[in-house]
Design a protein around this motif. Structure first.
Motif, PDB file in Angstrom:
ATOM      1  N   ASN A   1       5.377  -5.029  -2.447  1.00  0.00           N
ATOM      2  CA  ASN A   1       6.536  -5.872  -2.741  1.00  0.00           C
ATOM      3  C   ASN A   1       7.496  -5.116  -3.647  1.00  0.00           C
ATOM      4  OD1 ASN A   1       8.322  -7.995  -3.291  1.00  0.00           O
ATOM      5  ND2 ASN A   1       6.689  -9.466  -3.698  1.00  0.00           N
TER       6      ASN A   1
ATOM      7  N   TRP B   1       6.740 -14.789  -1.920  1.00  0.00           N
ATOM      8  CA  TRP B   1       5.332 -14.942  -2.295  1.00  0.00           C
ATOM      9  C   TRP B   1       5.169 -16.159  -3.187  1.00  0.00           C
ATOM     10  CZ3 TRP B   1       3.058  -9.624  -4.234  1.00  0.00           C
ATOM     11  CH2 TRP B   1       2.929  -8.752  -3.138  1.00  0.00           C
TER      12      TRP B   1
ATOM     13  N   ILE C   1      -0.184 -15.480  -5.135  1.00  0.00           N
ATOM     14  CA  ILE C   1      -0.191 -14.113  -4.603  1.00  0.00           C
ATOM     15  C   ILE C   1       0.218 -13.130  -5.692  1.00  0.00           C
ATOM     16  CG2 ILE C   1       0.858 -12.523  -2.946  1.00  0.00           C
ATOM     17  CD1 ILE C   1       1.025 -14.894  -0.986  1.00  0.00           C
TER      18      ILE C   1
END
Length: 145
Positions: free
Chosen positions: A66, A25, A29
């Motif tokens: 994530n 990322w 983000i």
């Protein structure tokens, strides 16, 4: 120790993100996945952040967006500790289902998720970008809390 992520943690999270993922990322983000509808946790070992998890929740469903463990600290059970704590906190919030996607090639993560009660529900073709510009399938998994 596992605690909430704060704005001051983002630089360290970005370092971990860059070293732990095939296609990491951006800082943008990471910054955009903070706020009221997120449950984001960090794991601290030896006075430094070594792992983190980013999770968004809406109504009674949550999505694990994530999870990353610093490669120097992988294989020590930190990912499992983080996920266990995340599941506990989501349950306390009344969340009924936790969803995630995982790369088809990431057998280590799939094994961890299965150990924690996740089941494969679907596959998404060509979901993840790869470093060589190709695409990789995602396995969609869910765990009922």
């Amino acid at each position: 120790m596992i605690t909430q992520i704060t704005e001051h943690d983002l630089e360290r999270l970005f370092e971990i993100e860059q070293s732990a993922h095939l296609v990491p990322w951006s800082m943008g983000i990471l910054k955009n996945t903070q706020g009221d509808r997120y449950l984001n946790l960090k794991l601290i070992d030896q006075e430094q952040i070594v792992a983190f998890v980013i999770c968004q929740y809406i109504l009674d469903e949550a999505t694990l967006l994530n999870i990353a463990v610093d490669p120097l600290f992988q294989g020590k059970g930190f990912g499992k500790q983080l996920l266990t704590q995340l599941i506990q906190q989501l349950t306390e919030k009344g969340i009924s289902t936790l969803w995630l996607e995982v790369r088809e090639s990431n057998i280590v993560a799939q094994t961890l998720y299965a150990q924690l009660g996740f089941n494969e529900v679907d596959r998404r073709k060509n979901y993840y970008p790869t470093p060589d510009g190709q695409r990789e399938n995602a396995i969609v998994m869910a765990r009922y809390l």
